[in-house]
Design a protein around this motif. Structure first.
Motif, short mmCIF file in Angstrom:
data_model
loop_
_atom_site.label_atom_id
_atom_site.label_comp_id
_atom_site.label_asym_id
_atom_site.label_seq_id
_atom_site.Cartn_x
_atom_site.Cartn_y
_atom_site.Cartn_z
N ALA A 12 -73.75 24.43 78.42
CA ALA A 12 -73.46 25.27 79.53
C ALA A 12 -72.50 24.49 80.36
O ALA A 12 -71.44 24.85 80.80
N LEU A 16 -67.55 24.55 81.30
CA LEU A 16 -66.43 24.61 82.42
C LEU A 16 -65.55 23.73 82.53
O LEU A 16 -65.95 22.51 82.19
N ALA A 200 -73.97 33.44 85.54
CA ALA A 200 -74.07 31.89 85.86
C ALA A 200 -75.67 31.71 85.51
O ALA A 200 -76.36 30.83 84.93
N PHE A 205 -71.66 31.39 81.08
CA PHE A 205 -70.45 31.05 81.70
C PHE A 205 -69.42 31.45 80.87
O PHE A 205 -68.29 31.63 81.56
N VAL A 241 -71.69 26.32 91.32
CA VAL A 241 -72.52 26.38 90.27
C VAL A 241 -73.04 24.92 89.84
O VAL A 241 -71.91 24.07 89.99
N ALA A 243 -73.94 23.27 86.30
CA ALA A 243 -74.09 23.58 85.08
C ALA A 243 -75.00 22.50 84.28
O ALA A 243 -74.95 22.67 83.20
#
Length: 266
Positions: A12, A16, A200, A205, A241, A243
């Motif tokens: 995860a 991003l 999320a 994601f 968020v 992650a």
């Protein structure tokens, strides 16, 4: 996508992409860290402890972290060990006090309340992590007063403590109020923010509809740390968020444990 090893405790975290916060509008004590090749130079820290505005420059895109070593820890031993340490295991040596990304022409700037200690600067690139150098902060007054901020965001185990709206161009005081390592990522989203929060919290994601590149306002930081930053946030609806995940969270992204929230920037 360039991904720091130290942040890929879960798939995860790798999902991003991150951008770079803008400069913090704060008075000096000014200090700089210049990363060049696999070395660094540090200037301005000799003034002593207290609030310091730190600018991190690099001759290439770099993901970095700063660790304040505990008293009595061997700096050479840490430099040799860091290549094999996960973030949570690193805390046996010291605290993560700052982290982020920088690239030529876009430095990362943060205001930190720095205690007397030896600080190690870690770089993650080319599938490895290593120390590029370090600096000392001395036990004498040398900083300035805490810089003003427009909003405070608390990082808890496992939720955010934050207002529902933030000011575009505002300065954020980000405090890790928990006992675990956390990060702060802000991502502008399309459609209903509640849908992004749901995805999320499910760890999906890749299915979130982003309206721009997510911004890692603050990288991995230990509990009890404070960072003051000014992210480049346009007006809109955002997802907050964390992650990151490690053995303490059973390798689950912290977002799936509750660290996902919708806010509005206006």
């Amino acid at each position: 996508m360039h991904l720091p090893l130290i942040r890929i405790a879960t798939a995860a975290a790798a999902a991003l992409a991150m951008s770079v916060p803008a400069a913090v509008a704060a008075p000096a004590n000014q200090a700089t860290i210049d990363i060049d090749d696999q070395n660094m130079t540090a200037n301005g820290f000799a003034a002593g402890s207290g609030w310091t505005r730190v600018t991190i420059n690099a001759d290439r895109p770099v993901d970095f972290g700063i660790v304040a070593l505990k008293p009595g820890k061997d700096t050479g031993g840490f430099a040799n060990a860091i290549g094999k340490l996960s973030p949570d295991r690193t805390e046996s040596w010291g605290d993560w006090v700052a982290g982020g990304s920088t690239r030529p022409g876009a430095p990362y700037v943060v205001a930190l309340d720095m205690d007397p200690a030896w600080y190690s600067v870690i770089v993650y690139e080319r599938k490895k992590q290593y120390q590029v150098g370090g600096f000392s902060v001395f036990d004498r007054p040398g900083g300035f007063e805490e810089p003003a901020s427009t909003s405070t965001i608390g990082l808890r185990d496992f939720r955010f403590d934050t207002p529902r709206t933030l000011d575009a161009g505002g300065t954020l005081k980000v405090v890790n109020q928990g006992r675990q390592i956390h990060e702060l990522v802000l991502a502008r989203v399309k459609g209903k923010p509640a849908a992004a929060v749901k995805l999320a919290k499910q760890g999906k994601f890749g299915k979130i509809r982003f309206a721009g590149q997510p911004s890692q306002a603050v990288g991995l930081v230990s509990g009890g740390t404070t960072n003051v930053v000014t992210p480049e946030l346009a007006k809109g609806r955002y997802l907050l968020v964390c992650a990151y995940g490690d053995a303490r969270s059973r390798n689950k992204p912290h977002a799936t444990l509750g660290m996902a929230q919708a806010i509005t920037v206006r």
